[in-house]
Design an enzyme around this catalytic site. Sequence first.
Site, mmCIF file in Angstrom:
data_model
loop_
_atom_site.group_PDB
_atom_site.id
_atom_site.type_symbol
_atom_site.label_atom_id
_atom_site.label_comp_id
_atom_site.label_asym_id
_atom_site.label_seq_id
_atom_site.Cartn_x
_atom_site.Cartn_y
_atom_site.Cartn_z
ATOM 1 N N HIS A 97 0.910 -1.150 0.000
ATOM 2 C CA HIS A 97 0.000 0.000 0.000
ATOM 3 C C HIS A 97 0.945 1.196 0.000
ATOM 4 O O HIS A 97 1.731 1.353 0.949
ATOM 5 C CB HIS A 97 -0.908 -0.033 1.240
ATOM 6 N N HIS A 99 3.288 4.107 0.429
ATOM 7 C CA HIS A 99 3.575 4.904 1.621
ATOM 8 C C HIS A 99 4.903 5.622 1.487
ATOM 9 O O HIS A 99 5.822 5.137 0.824
ATOM 10 C CB HIS A 99 3.560 4.036 2.893
HETATM 11 P P1 AMP Z 1 8.278 -0.948 3.407
HETATM 12 O O1 AMP Z 1 9.533 -1.770 3.380
HETATM 13 O O2 AMP Z 1 8.503 0.425 2.829
HETATM 14 O O3 AMP Z 1 7.088 -1.662 2.807
HETATM 15 O O4 AMP Z 1 8.033 -0.679 4.935
HETATM 16 C C1 AMP Z 1 6.922 -1.064 5.651
HETATM 17 C C2 AMP Z 1 7.062 -0.402 6.993
HETATM 18 O O5 AMP Z 1 5.868 -0.635 7.724
HETATM 19 C C3 AMP Z 1 8.226 -0.907 7.852
HETATM 20 O O6 AMP Z 1 9.083 0.177 8.184
HETATM 21 C C4 AMP Z 1 7.532 -1.491 9.085
HETATM 22 O O7 AMP Z 1 8.249 -1.265 10.279
HETATM 23 C C5 AMP Z 1 6.203 -0.766 9.074
HETATM 24 N N1 AMP Z 1 5.112 -1.477 9.722
HETATM 25 C C6 AMP Z 1 4.762 -2.773 9.573
HETATM 26 N N2 AMP Z 1 3.674 -3.067 10.299
HETATM 27 C C7 AMP Z 1 3.320 -1.929 10.943
HETATM 28 C C8 AMP Z 1 2.286 -1.586 11.851
HETATM 29 N N3 AMP Z 1 1.357 -2.467 12.253
HETATM 30 N N4 AMP Z 1 2.236 -0.310 12.323
HETATM 31 C C9 AMP Z 1 3.158 0.579 11.936
HETATM 32 N N5 AMP Z 1 4.151 0.336 11.061
HETATM 33 C C10 AMP Z 1 4.243 -0.912 10.579
HETATM 34 ZN ZN ZN Z 2 -4.269 -0.932 1.271
#
Ligand code: AMP
Ligand code: ZN
Length: 110
Positions: A97, A99
């Site tokens: 998703h 971000h």
């Molecule tokens: P990406 O590698 O850019 O997809 O990073 C996903 C990010 O989401 C990582 O930095 C995780 O630490 C973070 N993440 C995963 N689960 C959660 C959650 N439940 N709440 C907050 N952050 C999360």
């Molecule tokens: Zn989504």
Amino acid sequence: MMHDCLFCHILAGEIPSEKVYEDDDVYAFNDIHPKAPTHVLVIPKQHIATLDDAEDAMQLGLLMQKVSYIANDVLKLEAGYRLITNVREGGGQVVFHLHVHILGGKKLPF
Ligand code: AMP
Ligand code: ZN
């Protein structure tokens, strides 16, 4: 349409998160594994899997403008900050998703 997606579940309030900012278009919350003193994720409320799936230039521009607003006016990162968007598996994307990571609060290593 509800996607079976971690961040859509966070948006729906089904998984808890530490909200930093919210408006009609975006939601911002603390990363659960912070890599800097400030580590916030900003997501569009609309489910878009990756940057490569974003089709609306206006929507992307608005997202980035809101990231700047959140970094400055909400998080008070007056010294500056870093943005990261990991794109697909080779880019280290784990949550599909779109971000933007906002990192700040110390001198970043590189
Ligand atoms: P990406 O590698 O850019 O997809 O990073 C996903 C990010 O989401 C990582 O930095 C995780 O630490 C973070 N993440 C995963 N689960 C959660 C959650 N439940 N709440 C907050 N952050 C999360
Ligand atoms: Zn989504």
